[in-house]
Structures are given as C-alpha cells and as structure tokens.
Design an enzyme around this catalytic site. Structure first.
Site, mmCIF file in Angstrom:
data_model
loop_
_atom_site.group_PDB
_atom_site.id
_atom_site.type_symbol
_atom_site.label_atom_id
_atom_site.label_comp_id
_atom_site.label_asym_id
_atom_site.label_seq_id
_atom_site.Cartn_x
_atom_site.Cartn_y
_atom_site.Cartn_z
ATOM 1 N N TYR A 105 1.129 -13.773 2.776
ATOM 2 C CA TYR A 105 0.130 -14.600 2.082
ATOM 3 C C TYR A 105 0.533 -16.067 1.996
ATOM 4 C CZ TYR A 105 -1.162 -9.927 0.334
ATOM 5 O OH TYR A 105 -1.507 -8.606 0.220
ATOM 6 N N TYR A 137 -10.175 -4.868 -4.283
ATOM 7 C CA TYR A 137 -9.026 -4.971 -3.373
ATOM 8 C C TYR A 137 -8.477 -3.571 -3.148
ATOM 9 C CZ TYR A 137 -4.532 -5.850 -1.318
ATOM 10 O OH TYR A 137 -3.465 -5.831 -0.462
ATOM 11 N N ASP A 170 -8.861 4.463 -6.559
ATOM 12 C CA ASP A 170 -7.664 3.823 -6.016
ATOM 13 C C ASP A 170 -6.811 3.407 -7.210
ATOM 14 O OD1 ASP A 170 -5.738 2.159 -5.043
ATOM 15 O OD2 ASP A 170 -7.077 0.877 -3.865
ATOM 16 N N LYS A 188 2.483 2.091 -5.180
ATOM 17 C CA LYS A 188 3.271 1.169 -5.994
ATOM 18 C C LYS A 188 4.315 1.857 -6.894
ATOM 19 C CE LYS A 188 0.630 -2.986 -5.533
ATOM 20 N NZ LYS A 188 -0.770 -3.032 -5.139
HETATM 21 C C1 LIG Z 1 -1.362 -2.965 -3.736
HETATM 22 C C2 LIG Z 1 -2.627 -2.223 -3.634
HETATM 23 C C3 LIG Z 1 -2.981 -1.521 -2.453
HETATM 24 C C4 LIG Z 1 -2.157 -1.605 -1.193
HETATM 25 O O1 LIG Z 1 -0.905 -1.036 -1.310
HETATM 26 P P1 LIG Z 1 0.237 -1.441 -0.246
HETATM 27 O O2 LIG Z 1 1.372 -0.529 -0.589
HETATM 28 O O3 LIG Z 1 0.545 -2.880 -0.485
HETATM 29 O O4 LIG Z 1 -0.318 -1.195 1.099
HETATM 30 C C5 LIG Z 1 -4.150 -0.780 -2.454
HETATM 31 N N1 LIG Z 1 -4.934 -0.722 -3.538
HETATM 32 C C6 LIG Z 1 -4.636 -1.366 -4.680
HETATM 33 C C7 LIG Z 1 -5.546 -1.225 -5.849
HETATM 34 C C8 LIG Z 1 -3.487 -2.145 -4.769
HETATM 35 O O5 LIG Z 1 -3.212 -2.817 -5.883
#
Ligand SMILES: *Cc1c(COP(=O)(O)O)cnc(C)c1O
Length: 398
Positions: free
Chosen positions: A6, A133, A223, A250
């Site tokens: 980024y 996102y 998600d 995460k």
């Molecule tokens: C960080 C994130 C992702 C992507 O995860 P990566 O391990 O960076 O590929 C997907 N969805 C959400 C809501 C996120 O915060």
C-alpha cells in the site's frame, strides 16, 4: 529490494525496524512502543507469548508441514474439532487456507458452486456492502468497495456481477426484491467494517439479512477475518446471527503464522456431498492446514477460553469509553467504540498527517488510514498501557 504494501515506493517514509517484541511492546533500535494495531489486528495475545511459542517449538520438532492432499495429521484434526465445538450452531466444516483473502475466495466459490451443483445456473451475482473490504485478490476486490481498487473498475468497466447496498434495511429489502433470483450470496463484514473505515452498524440489519436470505434462498456469508475472536465485544458476530458460511483469519493463529479458515454449515456441506466427483469443492492451497499454524491456533483458542478473554475485551471497552468520554474537537467528525476497537474519525484525512511519527515519539505505534485514527490493541494490554495509547490519540488534537 522489498516492495512494501500500500505504498508509493518513491515517497514512502522509512518503516520502523523491529528487532524484538514482547507483550504489547515493539522494540526498535531506538525505543519501545505499544503496538496499538496488533499487527493488522491479529496479535490478540501479544508478542512472545510463552504458551504460543511452546506450541510452535514442540510441533517444529515433529514436522512443520505436510500437504492435506492425501495426508492428514493431528494438529489439523484437533483444530477442526476445536472449531466445531467453539463455533456456534452447525458451522462444523472447516476448509483451511493460508490467508484471509484466499479464505474469502473459497467462501465465494463455495456459494457459487453450491447453486451450480443444484442446477440453479442463474445465480451468479453477489450482494455486498458499500465500503466493503474482503481482501486484495481479484474476486475479493470485486466484491469489495474500496476506492483504492477503483482502478479495477476503470480497467474493466462496470461491475456486472456484484451489487452493493448500504447498511440500511430498506435498501437491503429493495436489493433482495430486485435481484434475489440471480443472487448466490450476501457477504458482509458483520457489525464492524474495518478497512472500509471502521464503520459500525446495528445487529438488526444482520437479523433482517438472515430473514431475507432464508426467504429467498440466498447464502449468508460472514467475513469475520477482522471481527472474529472478540473484536466487536462478541466472541463472533455469528453468535448473534448465524451465517451459512463463516470466514476467520487474522487472529486465528494469534498473529503467529498466516492462516485462515472457511467454515460451512450442514446445508452448504451437503450441497457438495455425494457420489459425483464434479460436485466436489475444487480448491487446495499448498499450505492449507499447516501444522505449525494449526498447533498455534489450537493453543490460541484454548487461551482465549481458559483466560476468559471476553471479560478482558469488556474491560478494554469500559476503559476506552471512560477515557474517551466528553472528548471532542472541531476537527473530529465522530468517536466510535465497539468492543476492542476505537476509531476517531476526522473531517479531513490531512488532519492525521504526521500523527504516526507523533505517536512513535510518545512510544505508541499507530497506522491511521483514510479519515481514521484508531486502536485495536492486543487483549492482554494493561490499563496503564491502554490509557497511554488513548492519551496519545487525544494529545494529537491538543
Ligand atoms: C484483512 C482482511 C481480509 C484479508 O485477509 P488477508 O489475510 O490479508 O488476506 C479479508 N477480510 C477482512 C474483513 C479483513 O479485514
């Protein structure tokens, strides 16, 4: 030469070099600073946790990795058993992958193929939120709504197969009425939209989404890559409203090793189950179910339960509310708090220019983005350390 994320490499400010880390503290050659970002929201137990270190060390002496194609092993079996117990309802089927983006890709693929397997070929569209996102890979960018990726729109023209709705029930109802025959899923970051600007919304929206998905036979995907493991003040938002597919990443491994999981419920799993090999889920990341990642993820969840992390998160929220009470400035649009997340949204992103260095000099690592100054701290933070983070945020406006 490292190509950093980024960043315009030509104008990028030198990153801080980390030589050691322990608890909430990052060590540079010059100073110690509290990581108020938890390394992109993942390091919930802090750095150098003895139990997690031991989990990695003991597994590495057995084996670090074997593929899941034709092989299996105890760490992945134990983790999937644990997730089955730990996650609500019939979210029982764990498909592992190496990152959140890939796990979201798997979820979107599952939703599409679920209907193709049933012969419902018209369901090719995805409903998602404005400011969504879901990751940086191509399909996740497409279902996302991040201005940084609008070059994709420029390159390809209109998005044909993704519809965005705001977090408002009437708009949601309208979208379902209009598009339900073509939708395979509705994907959301539940309650807290992270990278889209730390936007918080009400559970009633998700409860209505669940009803509409049931009414029109559309799969609901949460998600929870960012919100999972307590960040919103709920273990999972899926404890309140149950999705058909849940994505975790995460904090899954306590931030030790990149790993993620796409968890399907009984109904989704059964949409693939049968004698026909063409109905199988055709996906298989090389490092899925990595033994080091699974070992540390299992210990991370055990710690989360045994040390009653939900009460730690509640305490973080209480201290944050107390410290931020009455805090206001003409440059601030809103202060938002939810669970282990606090966001100070300013009226103009220029207002935050220089804040990172200001915080660094006061012993706090922060990484503002868009109009957001925020903290998502490791849950093991002490009251004194948390107050230091919040004081640093407030001090910027003095
Ligand atoms: C960080 C994130 C992702 C992507 O995860 P990566 O391990 O960076 O590929 C997907 N969805 C959400 C809501 C996120 O915060």
């Amino acid at each position: 030469m490292i190509w950093y994320p980024y960043q315009q490499m030509k104008t990028m400010k030198q990153p801080y070099k980390i030589i050691d880390a322990e608890g909430v503290w990052l060590q540079t050659p010059e100073r110690k600073m509290i990581d108020s970002v938890s390394s992109w929201w993942s390091v919930i137990h802090g750095y150098k946790h003895p139990v997690l270190n031991e989990a990695v060390k003991s597994q590495v002496d057995n084996f670090s990795h074997v593929m899941l194609g034709g092989l299996t092993h105890e760490p992945v079996q134990k983790l999937s058993d644990k997730l089955q117990d730990f996650l609500p309802g019939d979210l029982n089927y764990s498909f592992f992958s190496d990152s959140g983006s890939v796990a979201v890709e798997v979820a979107l693929k599952m939703a599409l193929q679920y209907y193709v397997n049933r012969g419902e070929m018209e369901r090719i569209k995805v409903l998602s939120l404005t400011h969504a996102y879901h990751g940086d890979t191509f399909k996740t960018m497409e279902v996302g709504d991040d201005e940084d990726y609008h070059f994709i729109l420029e390159a390809y023209g209109e998005k044909k197969d993704v519809i965005h709705v705001p977090t408002e029930i009437p708009a949601l109802e309208e979208a379902f009425e209009k598009y339900h025959r073509e939708l395979n899923c509705f994907i959301v970051e539940p309650l807290l939209q992270g990278a889209g600007g730390m936007r918080m919304y009400d559970i009633s929206f998700l409860a209505r989404a669940r009803q509409l998905c049931d009414q029109y036979g559309v799969l609901l995907i949460f998600d929870e890559v960012a919100t999972g493991f307590g960040r919103t003040g709920n273990r999972f938002v899926a404890d309140l409203v149950q999705p058909d597919i849940l994505v975790l990443g995460k904090a899954l491994t306590g931030g030790y090793i990149g790993h993620a999981v796409t968890v399907a419920n009984q109904k989704v799993y059964e949409g693939f189950y049968g004698d026909d090999p063409e109905k199988a889920l055709m996906h298989g990341p090389t490092f899925m179910g990595n033994a080091l990642a699974c070992s540390v993820a299992l210990k991370s969840i055990e710690l989360f339960e045994q040390e009653d992390y939900m009460s730690k998160i509640q305490r973080i929220e209480e201290i944050t509310r107390r410290e931020m009470e009455g805090f206001a400035d003409s440059r601030i649009r809103e202060v938002r708090i939810m669970g282990g997340c606090v966001c100070v949204e300013v009226k103009d992103s220029g207002i935050l220019k220089g804040f990172q260095q200001f915080a660094y000099e006061r012993g706090v690592f922060s990484r503002p983005f868009l109009n957001c100054m925020y903290a998502m701290v490791p849950y093991i933070i002490s009251e004194e350390e948390l107050v230091k983070v919040l004081d640093t945020m407030k001090a910027w406006f003095l």
